[in-house]
Scaffold this motif. Structure first.
Motif, short mmCIF file in Angstrom:
data_model
loop_
_atom_site.label_atom_id
_atom_site.label_comp_id
_atom_site.label_asym_id
_atom_site.label_seq_id
_atom_site.Cartn_x
_atom_site.Cartn_y
_atom_site.Cartn_z
N ALA A 169 15.09 -17.66 -18.83
CA ALA A 169 14.50 -18.98 -18.61
C ALA A 169 15.28 -19.94 -19.50
O ALA A 169 16.22 -19.54 -20.19
CB ALA A 169 13.02 -18.98 -18.96
N ARG A 170 14.91 -21.19 -19.49
CA ARG A 170 15.63 -22.16 -20.32
C ARG A 170 15.52 -21.78 -21.79
O ARG A 170 14.43 -21.53 -22.30
CB ARG A 170 15.08 -23.57 -20.12
CG ARG A 170 15.22 -24.08 -18.70
CD ARG A 170 14.92 -25.56 -18.61
NE ARG A 170 15.00 -26.03 -17.21
CZ ARG A 170 15.19 -27.30 -16.85
NH1 ARG A 170 15.31 -28.24 -17.79
NH2 ARG A 170 15.25 -27.63 -15.58
N SER A 171 16.67 -21.73 -22.45
CA SER A 171 16.68 -21.41 -23.87
C SER A 171 15.97 -22.51 -24.64
O SER A 171 16.13 -23.70 -24.34
CB SER A 171 18.12 -21.27 -24.38
OG SER A 171 18.17 -21.24 -25.79
N ARG A 172 15.19 -22.12 -25.64
CA ARG A 172 14.51 -23.13 -26.47
C ARG A 172 15.52 -23.98 -27.23
O ARG A 172 15.20 -25.06 -27.70
CB ARG A 172 13.56 -22.45 -27.44
CG ARG A 172 14.23 -21.56 -28.46
CD ARG A 172 13.24 -20.90 -29.40
NE ARG A 172 13.90 -20.07 -30.39
CZ ARG A 172 14.44 -20.53 -31.51
NH1 ARG A 172 14.40 -21.82 -31.78
NH2 ARG A 172 15.02 -19.70 -32.37
N LEU A 173 16.77 -23.48 -27.35
CA LEU A 173 17.81 -24.22 -28.06
C LEU A 173 18.48 -25.24 -27.15
O LEU A 173 19.19 -26.13 -27.62
CB LEU A 173 18.86 -23.25 -28.62
CG LEU A 173 18.33 -22.16 -29.55
CD1 LEU A 173 19.47 -21.28 -30.04
CD2 LEU A 173 17.60 -22.78 -30.73
N ASP B 130 24.45 -15.06 -27.04
CA ASP B 130 24.77 -16.43 -26.63
C ASP B 130 24.84 -16.44 -25.11
O ASP B 130 25.74 -15.84 -24.52
CB ASP B 130 26.11 -16.84 -27.26
CG ASP B 130 26.36 -18.33 -27.18
OD1 ASP B 130 25.55 -19.05 -26.57
OD2 ASP B 130 27.39 -18.78 -27.74
N PRO B 131 23.89 -17.08 -24.42
CA PRO B 131 23.85 -17.03 -22.96
C PRO B 131 25.12 -17.55 -22.30
O PRO B 131 25.73 -18.53 -22.76
CB PRO B 131 22.65 -17.92 -22.62
CG PRO B 131 21.81 -17.94 -23.84
CD PRO B 131 22.78 -17.86 -24.99
N SER B 132 25.51 -16.91 -21.21
CA SER B 132 26.62 -17.41 -20.41
C SER B 132 26.21 -18.72 -19.75
O SER B 132 25.02 -18.97 -19.54
CB SER B 132 27.01 -16.39 -19.32
OG SER B 132 27.39 -15.16 -19.91
N ALA B 133 27.20 -19.54 -19.42
CA ALA B 133 26.92 -20.83 -18.79
C ALA B 133 28.12 -21.29 -17.98
O ALA B 133 29.26 -20.91 -18.28
CB ALA B 133 26.56 -21.87 -19.85
N GLN C 106 20.96 -21.51 -35.07
CA GLN C 106 20.26 -22.45 -34.20
C GLN C 106 21.09 -23.70 -33.97
O GLN C 106 21.17 -24.21 -32.84
CB GLN C 106 18.92 -22.81 -34.81
CG GLN C 106 18.07 -23.73 -33.95
CD GLN C 106 16.67 -23.91 -34.50
OE1 GLN C 106 16.17 -23.08 -35.24
NE2 GLN C 106 16.03 -25.02 -34.16
N VAL C 107 21.73 -24.19 -35.02
CA VAL C 107 22.60 -25.37 -34.89
C VAL C 107 23.76 -25.07 -33.94
O VAL C 107 24.24 -25.96 -33.23
CB VAL C 107 23.12 -25.78 -36.29
CG1 VAL C 107 24.24 -26.82 -36.16
CG2 VAL C 107 21.99 -26.34 -37.14
N GLN C 108 24.19 -23.81 -33.90
CA GLN C 108 25.28 -23.40 -33.01
C GLN C 108 24.77 -23.00 -31.62
O GLN C 108 25.53 -22.48 -30.81
CB GLN C 108 26.04 -22.22 -33.65
CG GLN C 108 26.75 -22.58 -34.95
CD GLN C 108 27.32 -21.38 -35.67
OE1 GLN C 108 27.54 -20.32 -35.07
NE2 GLN C 108 27.56 -21.52 -36.96
#
Length: 327
Positions: free
Chosen positions: A231-235, A130-133, A289-291
């Protein structure tokens, strides 16, 4: 002479075979009937965060695959250390397992003397990342990372940044961000993403260092300044990466399953087979994916090798920038 093919001898052989089979079952190893009771899946953070939500989703699937109830328990405190220590000290019978959060799994023993060590665990498999943000309120004056960097340089140490604890991915993302941008933020630790998200929404901290999956469900209330994916997550294609904003930062939370070291090989194998099947299950993949959580399945020795590499990298970082001092 009496033939051994007579009905009498046939019945005798059948009875003897049944008796020997029953004896073998009685003398069999304790794990033959595993699981014999509900399985405890331990999370070291408060309810409502990404690790907790992943664990609760996984528990439903594990219950079905293992034929036993899997119950999530939250052992919060010390940036996830208390939960990991609980698993490390549990009986190695497979009835207590833990959901890990990397980097804390490897960084906590680097920064301080912990109640667990890496050799205390059997490494079953990593499941997701889960990428940091970095996130702020939707009404914030910060529209992007450049705005934040400019203000942080003008007011060093004044802008509050909340994380899920010292040494967690959220905290280390801040440490790396500071090094890359020449800024200094005011670190405020919390016991999990749930309490931290509440603090951000309530205006108690300016920036929330949370994973992408933890903030995207609240995107109408927060603005995600950047995600630390390559790069930008597809999600989350509308959320810019750190890289494209001139900050070369790639960082995420990896979540996997460990058990106490010494569990029977057959139990570990059953857990591995269950996790492998769940990771390949389209229903589980859709739930992740929903998460806004990305699949990252890696099991056993391969996962442990990646963790060992991460340990070496964080040891190097610690020598140049001991993050426990950056509170």
């Amino acid at each position: 002479m009496t033939s051994t093919a007579s009905p009498f001898f046939a019945r005798t052989r059948r009875r003897l075979a049944l008796a020997l089979g029953a004896l073998a079952l009685c003398a069999g190893p304790a794990w033959a009937a595993w699981p014999e009771k509900p399985i405890e899946l331990v999370v070291g953070f408060a309810a409502g965060g990404g690790t907790d939500i992943t664990a609760r989703t996984l528990a439903v699937h594990l219950s079905r695959h293992l034929g036993a109830q899997v119950v999530v328990t939250n052992k919060i405190g010390a940036s996830g250390e208390l939960g990991l220590a609980y698993v490390a000290k549990a009986a190695p019978d497979g009835h207590v397992i833990g959901m890990t959060n990397m980097p804390g799994l490897v960084t906590l023993p680097i920064e301080r003397k912990t109640q667990f060590k890496g050799s205390d665990f059997a490494y079953i498999a990593n499941l997701v990342r889960d990428p940091s943000a970095f996130s702020v309120l939707a009404s914030s004056k910060y529209k992007n990372l450049a705005d934040l960097v400019a203000d942080a340089k003008a007011r060093p140490g004044e802008i509050s940044y909340g994380s899920t604890g010292v040494g967690t991915d959220d905290h280390l993302a801040m440490v790396l961000f500071e090094r890359l941008t020449g800024t200094q933020l005011n670190h405020v630790p919390y016991n999990g993403a749930g309490p931290l998200r509440t603090a951000v929404l309530g205006g108690h901290v300016v920036i929330g260092g949370m994973n992408l999956g933890e903030v995207m469900p609240f995107k109408d209330k927060v603005r995600v300044l950047g995600q630390a994916s390559p790069a930008r997550s597809r999600l989350a294609p509308d959320v810019p990466s750190f890289n494209e904003q001139g900050v070369n930062l790639v960082f995420n939370s990896e979540r996997g399953i460990v058990a106490p070291a010494g569990i029977p090989a057959a139990v570990q194998q059953r857990l591995t087979e269950a996790l492998r099947a769940i990771a390949a299950d389209p229903e589980f993949q859709k739930q992740m994916q929903v998460q806004f959580t990305e699949m990252d399945y890696l099991e056993g020795a391969a996962w442990k090798a990646r963790l060992d590499k991460a340990t070496a990298d964080f040891n190097t970082l610690w020598k140049s920038a001991p993050w426990a001092d950056a509170k």
